[in-house]
Design a protein around this motif. Structure first.
Motif, PDB file in Angstrom:
ATOM      1  N   CYS A  33      -4.896  -4.826  -4.483  1.00  0.00           N
ATOM      2  CA  CYS A  33      -4.569  -3.889  -3.406  1.00  0.00           C
ATOM      3  C   CYS A  33      -4.917  -2.460  -3.820  1.00  0.00           C
ATOM      4  O   CYS A  33      -5.477  -1.689  -3.040  1.00  0.00           O
ATOM      5  CB  CYS A  33      -3.089  -4.006  -3.052  1.00  0.00           C
ATOM      6  SG  CYS A  33      -2.552  -2.885  -1.739  1.00  0.00           S
ATOM      7  N   ALA A  34      -4.598  -2.083  -5.058  1.00  0.00           N
ATOM      8  CA  ALA A  34      -4.917  -0.739  -5.555  1.00  0.00           C
ATOM      9  C   ALA A  34      -6.420  -0.501  -5.547  1.00  0.00           C
ATOM     10  O   ALA A  34      -6.888   0.606  -5.236  1.00  0.00           O
ATOM     11  CB  ALA A  34      -4.357  -0.563  -6.967  1.00  0.00           C
ATOM     12  N   SER A  64      -1.022  -6.469  -6.924  1.00  0.00           N
ATOM     13  CA  SER A  64      -0.946  -5.003  -6.936  1.00  0.00           C
ATOM     14  C   SER A  64      -2.286  -4.394  -7.316  1.00  0.00           C
ATOM     15  O   SER A  64      -2.733  -3.407  -6.716  1.00  0.00           O
ATOM     16  CB  SER A  64       0.135  -4.536  -7.905  1.00  0.00           C
ATOM     17  OG  SER A  64       1.412  -4.965  -7.499  1.00  0.00           O
ATOM     18  N   LEU A  74      -3.605   4.337 -10.403  1.00  0.00           N
ATOM     19  CA  LEU A  74      -4.106   3.135  -9.743  1.00  0.00           C
ATOM     20  C   LEU A  74      -5.412   2.666 -10.371  1.00  0.00           C
ATOM     21  O   LEU A  74      -5.648   1.459 -10.525  1.00  0.00           O
ATOM     22  CB  LEU A  74      -4.297   3.404  -8.251  1.00  0.00           C
ATOM     23  CG  LEU A  74      -3.027   3.715  -7.451  1.00  0.00           C
ATOM     24  CD1 LEU A  74      -3.358   3.938  -5.982  1.00  0.00           C
ATOM     25  CD2 LEU A  74      -1.990   2.617  -7.604  1.00  0.00           C
ATOM     26  N   GLU A  91       0.827  -1.203   0.000  1.00  0.00           N
ATOM     27  CA  GLU A  91       0.000   0.000   0.000  1.00  0.00           C
ATOM     28  C   GLU A  91       0.870   1.265   0.000  1.00  0.00           C
ATOM     29  O   GLU A  91       0.551   2.248  -0.680  1.00  0.00           O
ATOM     30  CB  GLU A  91      -0.916  -0.001   1.231  1.00  0.00           C
ATOM     31  CG  GLU A  91      -2.026  -1.027   1.195  1.00  0.00           C
ATOM     32  CD  GLU A  91      -1.621  -2.392   1.732  1.00  0.00           C
ATOM     33  OE1 GLU A  91      -2.513  -3.189   2.079  1.00  0.00           O
ATOM     34  OE2 GLU A  91      -0.394  -2.683   1.799  1.00  0.00           O
ATOM     35  N   ASN A  98      -1.716   9.601  -7.136  1.00  0.00           N
ATOM     36  CA  ASN A  98      -1.638   8.305  -7.815  1.00  0.00           C
ATOM     37  C   ASN A  98      -2.995   7.745  -8.204  1.00  0.00           C
ATOM     38  O   ASN A  98      -3.064   6.645  -8.765  1.00  0.00           O
ATOM     39  CB  ASN A  98      -0.933   7.290  -6.898  1.00  0.00           C
ATOM     40  CG  ASN A  98       0.541   7.567  -6.724  1.00  0.00           C
ATOM     41  OD1 ASN A  98       1.352   7.228  -7.581  1.00  0.00           O
ATOM     42  ND2 ASN A  98       0.891   8.195  -5.611  1.00  0.00           N
ATOM     43  N   ARG A  99      -4.072   8.469  -7.903  1.00  0.00           N
ATOM     44  CA  ARG A  99      -5.408   7.899  -8.060  1.00  0.00           C
ATOM     45  C   ARG A  99      -5.685   7.448  -9.503  1.00  0.00           C
ATOM     46  O   ARG A  99      -6.166   6.335  -9.732  1.00  0.00           O
ATOM     47  CB  ARG A  99      -6.472   8.908  -7.610  1.00  0.00           C
ATOM     48  CG  ARG A  99      -7.884   8.312  -7.602  1.00  0.00           C
ATOM     49  CD  ARG A  99      -8.879   9.323  -7.053  1.00  0.00           C
ATOM     50  NE  ARG A  99      -8.606   9.633  -5.675  1.00  0.00           N
ATOM     51  CZ  ARG A  99      -8.961   8.866  -4.647  1.00  0.00           C
ATOM     52  NH1 ARG A  99      -9.593   7.718  -4.881  1.00  0.00           N
ATOM     53  NH2 ARG A  99      -8.702   9.216  -3.419  1.00  0.00           N
ATOM     54  N   LEU A 122       2.374   1.772  -3.530  1.00  0.00           N
ATOM     55  CA  LEU A 122       1.368   2.189  -4.507  1.00  0.00           C
ATOM     56  C   LEU A 122       0.965   3.646  -4.330  1.00  0.00           C
ATOM     57  O   LEU A 122       0.542   4.294  -5.290  1.00  0.00           O
ATOM     58  CB  LEU A 122       0.127   1.302  -4.394  1.00  0.00           C
ATOM     59  CG  LEU A 122       0.282  -0.146  -4.886  1.00  0.00           C
ATOM     60  CD1 LEU A 122      -0.974  -0.946  -4.559  1.00  0.00           C
ATOM     61  CD2 LEU A 122       0.560  -0.199  -6.379  1.00  0.00           C
ATOM     62  N   THR A 123       1.077   4.157  -3.111  1.00  0.00           N
ATOM     63  CA  THR A 123       0.621   5.526  -2.835  1.00  0.00           C
ATOM     64  C   THR A 123       1.783   6.465  -2.544  1.00  0.00           C
ATOM     65  O   THR A 123       1.577   7.514  -1.938  1.00  0.00           O
ATOM     66  CB  THR A 123      -0.353   5.526  -1.642  1.00  0.00           C
ATOM     67  OG1 THR A 123       0.305   4.983  -0.478  1.00  0.00           O
ATOM     68  CG2 THR A 123      -1.578   4.694  -1.945  1.00  0.00           C
TER      69      THR A 123
END
Length: 450
Positions: free
Chosen positions: A431-432, A428, A352, A337, A348-349, A340-341
């Protein structure tokens, strides 16, 4: 980042599911919301401090006369409530006209909730979003007075420019003396206003001989640096600290249960951890660094703890835990997490969302049309090495039911989910999906009364 407003809260998925109808106070929807409470006690205004959205099923209003109902609304407005949301259709067949009239007169936002959604789910989602907005992108709130420890922790958390001699001198002034070979770990707590939980954990770790600490309370948070002393201390320092905080959160009786099994304990919960009016206790543990690695390493672990805390408060856990207990997690448990952020969720929205759609598009389309839990099943299965036994146990379903889900997933995606080449992308993406879903607020138009 500006505070979460009532308009933002009303755009949350769980609030929208309750089908809110705005009956009064449309001009006040951009008021900031400090917290969301639910209460069936008629004298609900007594425990408000200002800035709260109050949820009620309206039971206390059913047999009240007109003036009592008006006084109830006046008291909420006088206490600075941001709004009142009333469930209609069960205890209260419809919104009393005098409640609507008084709310309009005072400009207090009044909402009728037309569908039943458990208030505990609404408050959990809303308060998580409120905390996230407060933490995201901000520096540590500076303490008042001459608290040298708090000032140093704030400088470390913000990575203020320090020299090594200055950092050593200021930590010594704060009584923080890591011994030779000590491992230093940052810890960030939310949901407590004092440092007693940290002090209990340090005593469990062996006090001055086995551990030393530098800790301070800030508005809404507690920050700490723990040093585990001794070259020969056995075991994993992160697991050791998490176990100490699980016990420290409940010194009388601890019922701990790991939210993730395997090499890392991940999210770990223990009872009890929530007060009647406040948020759950959440503890985030950073990574371990060597004490002689310099102040930048100390800063890194403290910042990792704060980033992990933000994610723990805003992103739904991958696996079920105990909803009313403390949450104890670590930076490595949320490593995916965090990666990814990196740079923030908002930055990153879109990336993702593209990742999720590319890898999981057919699953999302199926879930939109059929009640199912395929994406969550996929993520838990991948996180536990594609073990059917562990996956079925965590989902509380039989193995045959799990096999049916996995077959459906593979059929929809057109691939074998245990293919090693696909594991990274699928994990990934799942989780995203959880990250974006947990932190997103979609603006929608509210129904307004004619």
């Amino acid at each position: 980042m500006p505070a979460l407003t009532l308009r933002d809260v009303l755009a949350l998925d769980l609030v929208r599911a309750a089908e809110p109808e705005l009956l009064a106070g449309e001009s006040a929807l951009d008021r900031p919301v400090r917290w969301v409470h639910s209460s069936e006690v008629y004298e609900g205004a007594n425990f408000l401090d200002g800035g709260e959205l109050l949820l009620t099923n309206g039971f206390g209003l059913t047999d009240a006369d007109d003036e009592v109902r008006r006084r109830y609304v006046r008291e909420l407005a006088a206490r600075g409530a941001t709004g009142l949301a009333v469930e209609v259709g069960r205890s209260l067949p419809s919104m009393p006209a005098e409640v609507t009239d008084e709310a309009r007169r005072l400009g207090l936002p009044l909402l009728a909730l037309h569908r039943v959604v458990p208030f505990v789910r609404i408050t959990e989602a809303a308060n998580r979003a409120i905390v996230a907005r407060g933490l995201s992108g901000r520096s540590v709130v500076r303490p008042w007075g001459d608290d040298h420890t708090a000032a140093l922790l704030a400088d470390l958390a913000d990575r203020a420019a320090l020299s090594q001699p200055e950092a050593e001198a200021r930590s010594a002034l704060a009584g923080f003396h890591p011994g030779p070979g000590a491992r230093v770990v940052g810890v960030s707590l939310h949901g407590t206003r004092d440092v007693s939980t940290v002090d209990r954990a340090v005593r469990l770790l062996g006090g001055a001989g086995g551990a030393s600490v530098m800790r301070a309370a800030f508005p809404g948070d507690v920050l700490a640096l723990l040093a585990l002393n001794g070259n020969n201390r056995p075991g994993d320092p992160i697991r050791t600290i998490q176990d100490a905080f699980r016990t420290a959160a409940d010194p009388g009786h601890t019922t701990a249960r790991p939210g993730r099994t395997g090499a890392d304990p991940g999210h770990t919960t223990a009872r009890p951890g929530r007060t009647a009016a406040g948020p759950r206790l959440t503890v985030a543990v950073g990574h371990a660094v060597t004490a002689d690695g310099g102040w930048l390493r100390w800063s890194d672990t403290l910042r990792a703890a704060r980033t992990t805390l933000e994610l723990a408060l805003t992103v739904p856990a991958a696996e079920p835990g105990i909803p009313d207990g403390p949450l104890v997690t670590s930076s490595r448990a949320l490593a995916l997490e965090r990666e990814l952020t990196r740079g923030g969720v908002e930055a990153n929205r879109e990336r993702l969302a593209r990742l999720v759609q590319h890898a999981l598009g057919p699953l999302l389309a199926w879930e939109a049309a059929h009640p199912s839990d395929l994406v969550r099943t996929l993520e838990i299965h991948l996180r536990h090495g594609c073990s059917p036994t562990r996956t079925a146990a965590l989902l509380h379903i039989g193995r045959q039911s799990l096999y049916q889900r996995l077959e459906r997933i593979e059929s929809l995606l057109g691939l074998e989910i245990d293919d090693p080449d696909l594991l990274g992308e699928l994990l990934s993406a799942s989780c995203a999906h959880r990250v974006v879903r947990g932190t997103g607020t979609t603006r929608v138009a509210l129904r307004t009364a004619a």
